[in-house]
Design a protein around this motif. Structure first.
Motif: not given
Length: 429
Positions: A204-231
């Motif tokens: 998790f720390d590596d994910v959120t520190s991968a860019a100046y701003s990171v957003s993860l989009f999900t509907n909480w179900s399943g084993d996949r996260i729909a999108q990650a937006w890296l700015k």
């Protein structure tokens, strides 16, 4: 309609989402600060109304609502002090365009550039980034019209300044704000799709520190996260993943994406790793469009960073209740600050943002369940969104809560700026 005092007057208004109608007898739109002072001094009950992008009754009153939208949109840049002073009704989209024109930038932006600066600051609306404080942390000074119609000016370092900034509209009407700025910078935004939950939570720390701003989009179900937006900020994100590589099980999108499945990405800011001005990348949505207006409700809980993974797992356990009501959910990070009623007070945080379908009874029924599940993690609700807890549950989350109530008592002893929301969620009556 124009009143005798020269201010615009309206008698019926709804909020951004249309889920509530304001109870105010009238809505006034002063065009000058002296007009604002006269309105404030003459009212028995009064609240300031921003861009109406709150989903609860924090901005409501049975007295007079005052919109600052028609105040002269002053934007005064001081290049020597690296600050900008703006009038109370200015929206971020207007401000960012002018700052970019003059070669300057803000450190952070929320998803929507449509919201007012004063309203976003008053509710600690946040933007994103491991090292980025919320929007209120940029405030270096403010001018506020108090209950008697007088004006008080506060600067960073003054006594009680940290209690004045995130003020929930309980202390007066903010007529101007001074914000920190910096030289303009370039940002490239890349969207990755179909990430692995397991990989993200393990790193998790590596994910959120991968860019100046990171957003993860999900509907909480399943084993996949729909999108990650890296700015990614040019020359600042040494760990940023370049476009065209895998990102924790995800692959780069090949066309512009919208966070909500099935919605066109044309309303979103430039993606695909194309570098451009901060003002056209840090927000998710473009100023010339009005995304989702009237089609959604929102809630959000800010959780101390040390509980991030456990809180996310708790939300996933509730997917059978939450997912059917969702349009999308977003996970973001933000840095700690010293502002008394900021949900990031003295703790780095993650935001668990929920964009709901327009079914308020169903949403309100599930909020107590979510809050009970997140209670072990000291989750603080976003002040401008739907939440269930009252002052008895919110107050223990804020070490300076009693100090804020005392400050409000000194500045507004007659309760002119109080309303039902504040009585329930803050003052406990």
């Amino acid at each position: 309609m124009v009143s005798e005092a020269g201010t615009e007057l309206h008698t019926e208004e709804y909020n951004w989402a249309g889920n509530l109608r304001y109870a105010a007898a009238e809505i006034r739109e002063p065009r000058t600060v002296p007009e604002l002072q006269e309105l404030v001094s003459g009212a028995s009950r009064l609240r300031a109304l921003g861009s109406r992008h709150s989903f609860n009754r924090i901005a409501d009153t049975e007295g007079v609502l005052v919109s600052l939208e028609h105040l002269a949109p002053a934007i005064d840049v001081d290049p020597e002090s690296l600050t900008v002073t703006v009038s109370g009704g200015v929206r971020y989209g207007t401000l960012t365009a002018e700052l970019q024109r003059q070669g300057f930038a803000l450190h952070n932006l929320a998803s929507l550039p449509h919201i007012s600066v004063a309203g976003a600051v008053a509710t600690a609306t946040h933007g994103s980034g491991d090292r980025n404080g919320n929007l209120a942390t940029a405030v270096a000074g403010l001018e506020i019209v108090t209950a008697d119609g007088g004006i008080l000016t506060f600067r960073r370092g003054d006594a009680d300044f940290d209690g004045m900034v995130v003020n929930l509209g309980a202390l007066g009407v903010v007529s101007s704000l001074t914000l920190d700025i910096e030289p303009a910078f370039t940002v490239a935004q890349t969207v990755f799709e179909d990430l692995s939950w397991d990989q993200v939570l393990e790193n998790f720390d590596d994910v959120t520190s991968a860019a100046y701003s990171v957003s993860l989009f999900t509907n909480w179900s399943g084993d996949r996260i729909a999108q990650a937006w890296l700015k990614s900020r040019a020359a600042a994100d040494a760990n940023a993943e370049p476009q065209g590589t895998a990102f924790f099980g995800g692959t780069p999108a090949t066309e512009a994406r919208h966070p909500i499945p099935g919605v066109s990405g044309s309303t979103c800011t430039q993606q695909l790793g194309v570098p451009g001005p901060w003002s056209d990348r840090l927000a998710h949505f473009r100023m010339e469009f009005t995304p989702s207006k009237g089609d959604e409700l929102q809630s959000e809980y800010l959780v101390p960073r040390k509980h991030a993974v456990d809180a996310i797992r708790a939300m996933r356990r509730l997917s059978h209740l939450v997912s059917p009501l969702l349009l999308v959910s977003e996970i973001r990070t933000m840095a700690a600050d010293s502002l008394w009623l900021s949900p990031n007070y003295r703790t780095d945080s993650i935001g668990l943002h929920l964009t709901w379908r327009q079914d308020q009874p169903a949403v309100e029924a599930v909020l107590p369940v979510i809050e009970a599940e997140l209670a072990p993690f000291a989750a603080r609700p976003h002040w401008g969104k739907l939440f269930d807890g009252d002052a008895s549950r919110v107050a223990p989350l804020y070490p300076r809560f009693a100090d804020f109530k005392a400050l409000a008592g000194r500045l507004d002893p007659e309760g002119k700026f109080r309303n039902g929301f504040l009585d329930t969620k803050v003052f406990g009556s």
